[in-house]
Design a protein around this motif. Structure first.
Motif, PDB file in Angstrom:
ATOM      1  N   TYR A  27      37.284 -72.623  93.956  1.00 12.92           N
ATOM      2  CA  TYR A  27      37.445 -71.318  93.299  1.00 12.92           C
ATOM      3  C   TYR A  27      38.394 -71.447  92.126  1.00 12.92           C
ATOM      4  N   LYS A  28      38.336 -70.492  91.220  1.00 14.05           N
ATOM      5  CA  LYS A  28      39.234 -70.499  90.065  1.00 14.05           C
ATOM      6  C   LYS A  28      40.463 -69.659  90.379  1.00 14.05           C
ATOM      7  N   ALA A  29      41.632 -70.207  90.083  1.00 13.78           N
ATOM      8  CA  ALA A  29      42.886 -69.508  90.325  1.00 13.78           C
ATOM      9  C   ALA A  29      43.780 -69.664  89.105  1.00 13.78           C
ATOM     10  N   TYR A  30      44.537 -68.627  88.820  1.00 13.77           N
ATOM     11  CA  TYR A  30      45.401 -68.615  87.649  1.00 13.77           C
ATOM     12  C   TYR A  30      46.779 -68.087  88.017  1.00 13.77           C
ATOM     13  N   ILE A  31      47.814 -68.766  87.543  1.00 16.08           N
ATOM     14  CA  ILE A  31      49.180 -68.279  87.742  1.00 16.08           C
ATOM     15  C   ILE A  31      49.435 -67.168  86.733  1.00 16.08           C
ATOM     16  N   MET A  32      50.036 -66.081  87.207  1.00 21.44           N
ATOM     17  CA  MET A  32      50.310 -64.912  86.366  1.00 21.44           C
ATOM     18  C   MET A  32      51.822 -64.766  86.183  1.00 21.44           C
ATOM     19  N   PRO A  33      52.396 -65.415  85.180  1.00 18.77           N
ATOM     20  CA  PRO A  33      53.852 -65.365  85.021  1.00 18.77           C
ATOM     21  C   PRO A  33      54.345 -63.970  84.638  1.00 18.77           C
TER      22      PRO A  33
END
Length: 142
Positions: A27-33
């Motif tokens: 799956y695609k995951a992104y860190i949200m700073p």
């Protein structure tokens, strides 16, 4: 290095570990700073907001980890269903992740996970609950 810096490194490391775990599961995951939540997952164009909490605070007699589930350092603000969809609790010693729906620990200051339960609180189980098993199986066949 002071305690605050060390805590920030542990938090960032836990976020990266969660993203890697999600990517390795396809799956695609992104860190949200700087946001209310830490990681965003995109599954079949459905976004799932995850708050990451890491712990190495072990209750040795019971072999379980304790996670703080509040916002900020004063521990007075709770996360709610409008802010996040799930938790990712990270065992910083063994580098394992337990995914828990936000409903399981609303208005609690702390959440405890037994080490043996990490495999039962998988990303697959969380996504099946949030998206549905049929949609998830179809996504993986594409």
């Amino acid at each position: 290095m002071n305690i605050q810096q060390l805590s920030r490194y542990k938090g960032t490391g836990a976020e990266h570990l969660v993203c890697a775990d999600i990517w390795f599961q396809g799956y695609k995951a992104y860190i949200m700073p700087g946001g209310v939540f830490d990681v965003l997952i995109n599954v079949k164009n459905q976004l799932i907001r995850i708050q990451v909490k890491g712990s190495s605070n072990i209750q040795r007699t019971h072999n379980r980890l304790i996670f703080n589930t509040t916002r900020g350092q004063n521990m007075k603000k709770f996360y709610d269903q409008d802010c996040i969809d799930a938790w990712a609790f990270v065992d910083l010693i063994y580098r394992k992740v337990a995914y828990v729906p936000v409903e399981e620990c609303l208005n609690q200051y702390k959440y405890t996970v037994n080490r043996k339960d990490f495999k039962h609180k998988s990303l697959k189980v969380l996504l099946e609950n949030k998206i549905g098993k049929k949609k998830l199986d179809l996504y993986h066949k594409l």
